[in-house]
Design a protein around this motif. Structure first.
Motif, PDB file in Angstrom:
ATOM      1  N   ASP A 113       0.821  -1.211   0.000  1.00 36.51           N
ATOM      2  CA  ASP A 113       0.000   0.000   0.000  1.00 36.51           C
ATOM      3  C   ASP A 113       0.854   1.261   0.000  1.00 36.51           C
ATOM      4  OD1 ASP A 113      -2.383  -1.159  -0.190  1.00 36.51           O
ATOM      5  OD2 ASP A 113      -3.116  -0.654   1.811  1.00 36.51           O
ATOM      6  N   TRP A 114       1.965   1.166   0.723  1.00 37.68           N
ATOM      7  CA  TRP A 114       2.816   2.351   0.787  1.00 37.68           C
ATOM      8  C   TRP A 114       3.334   2.709  -0.596  1.00 37.68           C
ATOM      9  CZ3 TRP A 114       7.669   3.914  -0.484  1.00 37.68           C
ATOM     10  CH2 TRP A 114       8.060   5.171   0.023  1.00 37.68           C
ATOM     11  N   LYS A 126       2.010   2.200  -3.476  1.00 41.54           N
ATOM     12  CA  LYS A 126       0.979   2.846  -4.288  1.00 41.54           C
ATOM     13  C   LYS A 126       0.787   4.287  -3.845  1.00 41.54           C
ATOM     14  CE  LYS A 126      -1.351  -1.452  -5.255  1.00 41.54           C
ATOM     15  NZ  LYS A 126      -2.369  -2.392  -4.785  1.00 41.54           N
ATOM     16  N   PHE A 127       0.706   4.449  -2.547  1.00 40.82           N
ATOM     17  CA  PHE A 127       0.572   5.801  -2.010  1.00 40.82           C
ATOM     18  C   PHE A 127       1.702   6.688  -2.502  1.00 40.82           C
ATOM     19  CE2 PHE A 127       2.964   7.865   1.532  1.00 40.82           C
ATOM     20  CZ  PHE A 127       2.363   9.099   1.478  1.00 40.82           C
ATOM     21  N   GLU A 171       1.659   7.297  -6.435  1.00 43.78           N
ATOM     22  CA  GLU A 171       0.542   8.144  -6.859  1.00 43.78           C
ATOM     23  C   GLU A 171       0.731   9.577  -6.374  1.00 43.78           C
ATOM     24  OE1 GLU A 171      -2.882   6.022  -5.459  1.00 43.78           O
ATOM     25  OE2 GLU A 171      -2.494   4.362  -6.832  1.00 43.78           O
ATOM     26  N   THR A 213       6.052  10.849   6.264  1.00 44.70           N
ATOM     27  CA  THR A 213       5.620   9.460   6.043  1.00 44.70           C
ATOM     28  C   THR A 213       6.373   8.834   4.883  1.00 44.70           C
ATOM     29  OG1 THR A 213       3.775  10.322   4.744  1.00 44.70           O
ATOM     30  CG2 THR A 213       3.284   9.606   6.976  1.00 44.70           C
ATOM     31  N   ILE A 214       6.887   9.666   3.999  1.00 42.24           N
ATOM     32  CA  ILE A 214       7.694   9.127   2.903  1.00 42.24           C
ATOM     33  C   ILE A 214       9.142   8.961   3.345  1.00 42.24           C
ATOM     34  CG2 ILE A 214       8.615   9.685   0.617  1.00 42.24           C
ATOM     35  CD1 ILE A 214       5.825  10.856   0.004  1.00 42.24           C
ATOM     36  N   ASP A 272      -2.372   8.518   8.563  1.00 44.14           N
ATOM     37  CA  ASP A 272      -1.101   9.220   8.747  1.00 44.14           C
ATOM     38  C   ASP A 272      -0.636   9.846   7.441  1.00 44.14           C
ATOM     39  OD1 ASP A 272      -1.073   8.478  11.340  1.00 44.14           O
ATOM     40  OD2 ASP A 272       0.321   6.805  11.084  1.00 44.14           O
ATOM     41  N   ARG A 273      -0.771   9.058   6.377  1.00 47.14           N
ATOM     42  CA  ARG A 273      -0.308   9.561   5.079  1.00 47.14           C
ATOM     43  C   ARG A 273      -1.157  10.735   4.623  1.00 47.14           C
ATOM     44  NH1 ARG A 273      -0.392   3.439   3.156  1.00 47.14           N
ATOM     45  NH2 ARG A 273       1.331   2.754   4.467  1.00 47.14           N
ATOM     46  N   ASP A 331      -0.401  13.740   6.457  1.00 47.71           N
ATOM     47  CA  ASP A 331       0.924  14.218   6.103  1.00 47.71           C
ATOM     48  C   ASP A 331       0.909  15.022   4.803  1.00 47.71           C
ATOM     49  OD1 ASP A 331       3.614  14.603   6.084  1.00 47.71           O
ATOM     50  OD2 ASP A 331       4.101  12.612   5.318  1.00 47.71           O
ATOM     51  N   SER A 383      -7.480  13.553  -7.627  1.00 46.76           N
ATOM     52  CA  SER A 383      -6.297  13.177  -8.383  1.00 46.76           C
ATOM     53  C   SER A 383      -5.544  11.983  -7.821  1.00 46.76           C
ATOM     54  CB  SER A 383      -5.353  14.376  -8.508  1.00 46.76           C
ATOM     55  OG  SER A 383      -5.037  14.860  -7.232  1.00 46.76           O
ATOM     56  N   LEU A 384      -5.799  11.590  -6.579  1.00 45.38           N
ATOM     57  CA  LEU A 384      -5.001  10.512  -6.010  1.00 45.38           C
ATOM     58  C   LEU A 384      -5.855   9.268  -5.767  1.00 45.38           C
ATOM     59  CD1 LEU A 384      -2.892  12.529  -3.430  1.00 45.38           C
ATOM     60  CD2 LEU A 384      -2.254  11.834  -5.728  1.00 45.38           C
ATOM     61  N   PRO A 385      -5.601   8.217  -6.519  1.00 44.59           N
ATOM     62  CA  PRO A 385      -6.417   7.005  -6.360  1.00 44.59           C
ATOM     63  C   PRO A 385      -6.352   6.407  -4.953  1.00 44.59           C
ATOM     64  CG  PRO A 385      -5.064   6.889  -8.334  1.00 44.59           C
ATOM     65  CD  PRO A 385      -4.643   8.107  -7.605  1.00 44.59           C
ATOM     66  N   TRP A 386      -5.222   6.507  -4.310  1.00 41.03           N
ATOM     67  CA  TRP A 386      -5.116   5.864  -2.998  1.00 41.03           C
ATOM     68  C   TRP A 386      -6.008   6.553  -1.962  1.00 41.03           C
ATOM     69  CZ3 TRP A 386      -3.170   8.393   1.357  1.00 41.03           C
ATOM     70  CH2 TRP A 386      -2.489   9.583   1.127  1.00 41.03           C
ATOM     71  N   LYS A 438      -9.747   5.309  -2.737  1.00 37.75           N
ATOM     72  CA  LYS A 438     -10.025   3.923  -2.368  1.00 37.75           C
ATOM     73  C   LYS A 438     -10.494   3.776  -0.928  1.00 37.75           C
ATOM     74  CE  LYS A 438      -6.199   1.901  -3.509  1.00 37.75           C
ATOM     75  NZ  LYS A 438      -5.093   0.947  -3.710  1.00 37.75           N
TER      76      LYS A 438
END
Lengths: 315, 458
Positions: free
Chosen positions: A216-217, A219-220, A223, A252-253, B329-330, B333, B362-365, B368
């Motif tokens: 998942d990370w 993809k995140f 994207e 987070t990245i 978290d993401r 962020d 714009s962001l698929p994640w 979802k």
């Protein structure tokens, strides 16, 4: 009529009531009570514990099974290069992949809609496409077109991505963008938490060769990197600067990123821009050849052509 | 004449003895002169009554009127009595105390009942009493609060309500009496709700600070507060963000019952169901995986991490849920990004809300893991908000449906925040009256009004 005394009991006592004292029956009775009580308590407990209170199942992302263990992604730029050169590049990747059971993926520049962004952005969406195509692969290694894999013995999952190996390799507390970025790589990072491995050359983060762990990370990250707002921003070096931007602004990245020494996955053919290739290094990239004259890359590749072929033959 | 019992004095003077009341002269209707002629200074009660009503009719009834009057005693004494026949010594006593029965004090009578009960019956009654008492104890003590809080019982600690207070305070304006009143009412409303269901309440100070002002991220404090709360309440699973101008109209709804026990039935993930922003959904890019291109993500409700309502003009962040997860978290962020901000801050009128819409698009994640709730489940609007197209049943509060929460969104732009808050507060109290209040106000008051023509407040 009044009785001064209660009537006498009969002098003949009633016959002994055996039936009521039957051990089996009385025991069964008491046991039944106990069983009933225990059952009631059990049902109550069950009710308490399984009431539809907020019982969320947890979200479990798809876990890649490791088939194939890794995918090599190389973005092909037809037109600018001769067919024989491109075939050689492909052959190099395919041979390496076959040795370790990997898969290769050769997307084309221009295959994806970039909405006017520079074509170098294609690599980001290409890796994202690879994630879709190989959902069960563990690792994705993006390797730029103008490069050779020189050492067929090294496996990506052992040479780079193994936790213990990563903990040795990663450069800790180091400015992400040299020389003086105040954002530095984490100093306490476990190997298993690293999802993204890349290198720095003399100019900064080098996005010509990187390894990313499926999940998942990934993809995140891809994207987000491919966000249209970054593409439209006119970063001077397009996706490379966008990458530098997001790793510096978004912890987070950064928390999933490990910088390793350049020669681990990204040796250059000349040492003008970064560390030069030495025998044994896994990869050689013909640095900066695409920017100079047409055919420079093919000329540069000649120096390494026989070397990679011999090293592959010997295995 | 024989007296059944000894005479006893009564406060009015004279002797209140049944025997003495009987006319001993033998006449059935005593003459007027009788009292005087007797020559005693004692005024009998019966005589006084008789003199007062001198109307020609006999003012008292004679003793022996009718069959039952004459025979009642004999009849009742011959009725069977349910007493334990075994104890002969007791039978004597009971026989004598027959007539003094009702005069035994309540406690004594109860004791009698208990004494007559069998042992098993006593135990059964005791158990019933105990159960009743424990239920009473449970609901009248803080016990119920702790039950509802505990994660594995009521699960209240899994929810944190963040209330944004003191909006713009400190810099943009001084707060007046009305602002203070709004704040007080709103906070009290949430505190009551939280105390009832055992949730956590975090009141955050949204006053403009330099920390944010110089970074141009005035509206993104939300992000920081959500992050802080997740850290502060390690048991929290869902965060419910609430703006100040909100009022929980139905404090009897728990979040579990109202939404989360059947989350999959309430939320919709396909934005095409209600799509005021006309966002193209689902994504169709070939490089994306199936989940990203599906209109409902992976279709499993457990993957929902953000639950938003949509008003007439798009996402509304006045009341939304966000779940503790790596995804969150993401999101928190990347919500604020200087590059995005630099390009868009002129268009982003609603700042973080527009930024979220942008990311969703714009962001698929993000897409979802985002789901939507019908606006009126957690965020009904008063008629003043979103009023361009008149009343919309998807958006506006309806008291007949007992909507959960009212968000007086945008009331600070030319509407009367305090007035709306006051009205909704009173309406909420009115709708949630207890049965006794309903009885008084819906039954007694109208009847009283019909009879006397005046309205009373009971």
């Amino acid at each position: 009529m009044h009785f001064a005394y209660p009537p006498r009991k009969s002098s003949n006592p009633p016959p002994y009531l055996r039936a009521s004292k039957l051990p089996g029956l009385s025991l069964r009775r008491s046991r039944m009570k106990v069983i009933a009580l225990a059952g009631l308590a059990f049902v109550t407990l069950l009710y308490i514990l399984t009431r539809p209170s907020i019982r969320h199942g947890t979200y479990t992302p798809h876990k890649p099974s490791g088939n194939p263990p890794a995918v090599i992604v190389t973005l092909m730029e037809d037109g600018k290069y001769s067919k024989s050169y491109l075939d050689m590049i492909k052959e190099n990747r395919i041979q390496y992949a076959q040795k370790h059971g990997y898969q290769t993926f050769f997307p084309q520049v221009g295959e994806y809609e970039l909405k006017g962004a520079p074509t170098s952005w294609t690599k980001v969406v290409a890796v994202r496409h690879a994630l879709t195509k190989y959902p069960d692969a563990k690792f994705f290694w993006f390797l730029e077109q103008n490069s050779f894999i020189m050492n067929p013995l090294l496996k990506i999952e052992d040479h780079v991505m193994k936790s213990s190996r990563l903990e040795e390799l990663m450069i800790k507390d180091h400015p992400v963008v040299p020389p003086d970025s105040i954002i530095k790589t984490f100093s306490h990072l476990r190997g298993q938490d690293v999802d993204f491995v890349l290198t720095q050359d003399k100019e900064g983060l080098s996005a010509g060769s990187f390894v990313i762990r499926n999940g998942d990370w990934a993809k995140f990250f891809l994207e987000t990197w491919f966000d249209p707002l970054y593409r439209s921003y006119n970063f001077q070096k397009a996706e490379a600067h966008a990458l530098e931007h997001i790793v510096q602004w978004h912890p987070t990245i950064l928390a999933r990123l490990a910088l390793v020494d350049q020669r681990i996955i990204n040796s250059y053919s000349k040492d003008a821009k970064g560390q030069a290739w030495q025998p044994g290094d896994i990869v050689v990239r013909f640095s900066d050849c695409s920017a100079s004259s047409i055919g420079a890359c093919e000329a540069e590749s000649q120096r390494f052509n026989s070397q990679w072929r011999t090293s592959f033959k010997n295995v | 004449m024989s007296l059944s019992r000894s005479p006893s004095p009564v406060p009015g003077g004279g002797w209140s003895s049944p025997g003495l009341n009987i006319n001993t002269s033998g006449r059935s209707s005593p003459s007027k002169a009788h009292a005087e002629s007797s020559g005693t200074s004692v005024m009998w009660e019966s005589a006084r009554q008789k003199r007062a009503g001198d109307s020609g009719y006999p003012s008292f009834s004679t003793q022996d009127k009718g069959f039952f009057t004459r025979h009642i005693r004999r009849l009742s004494s011959s009725l069977p009595r349910f007493s334990s026949g075994q104890n002969y010594a007791e039978k004597e006593k009971l026989g004598r105390g027959q007539w003094s029965g009702p005069r035994i004090p309540l406690l004594g009578r109860l004791r009698g009942i208990v004494a007559r009960m069998g042992r098993v019956m006593k135990i059964r009654l005791l158990v019933v009493l105990l159960i009743f008492l424990s239920i009473l104890l449970f609901y009248t003590t803080p016990l119920v609060h702790y039950w509802r809080r505990t994660t594995w019982l009521g699960g209240g600690q899994k929810f944190v309500i963040i209330l944004a207070a003191n909006v713009g305070g400190g810099v943009t304006e001084w707060k007046g009496a009305r602002e203070w009143a709004i704040e007080r009412d709103s906070v009290r409303n949430k505190k009551k709700y939280v105390a009832r269901w055992g949730y956590e309440l975090e009141i955050v100070d949204m006053s403009t600070k330099k920390r944010y002002a110089h970074e141009w991220r005035e509206s993104w404090e939300k992000v920081d507060f959500i992050r802080t709360s997740l850290r502060k309440y390690p048991k929290a699973e869902w965060i419910w963000w609430l703006d100040l101008n909100t009022f929980i109209m139905e404090p009897t709804y728990s979040l579990q019952d109202h939404i989360f026990n059947h989350l999959d039935k309430h939320v919709y993930r396909d934005i095409n169901e209600y799509n005021p922003l006309n966002i193209t959904h689902p994504l169709t890019d070939g490089y994306l995986d199936d989940d990203s291109r599906s209109p409902v993500g992976d279709g499993n409700v457990n993957s929902v991490n953000l639950i938003l309502p949509q008003d007439c003009s798009g996402f509304n962040l006045g009341s939304f849920f966000i779940r503790r997860s790596a995804w969150t978290d993401r999101l928190l962020d990347i919500w604020w990004d200087p590059v995005a901000y630099e390009q868009k801050h002129m268009e982003w009128e609603h700042k973080e809300q527009d930024a979220l819409e942008q990311m969703y698009t714009s962001l698929p994640w993000i897409r979802k893991h985002t789901a939507f709730l019908p606006q009126r489940m957690i965020n009904s609007f008063p008629t003043g908000a979103c009023s361009e197209n008149g009343n919309d049943t998807r958006i506006h509060y309806n008291q007949d449906d007992r909507d959960f929460l009212v968000n007086m969104a945008g009331c600070e732009w030319g509407r009367d925040c305090w007035g709306e808050m006051y009205n909704f507060r009173e309406l909420s109290y009115y709708l949630n009256r207890n049965p006794w209040e309903r009885f008084k106000e819906d039954l007694i008051t109208p009847i009283w009004f019909k009879i006397t023509g005046e309205k009373v407040k009971l």
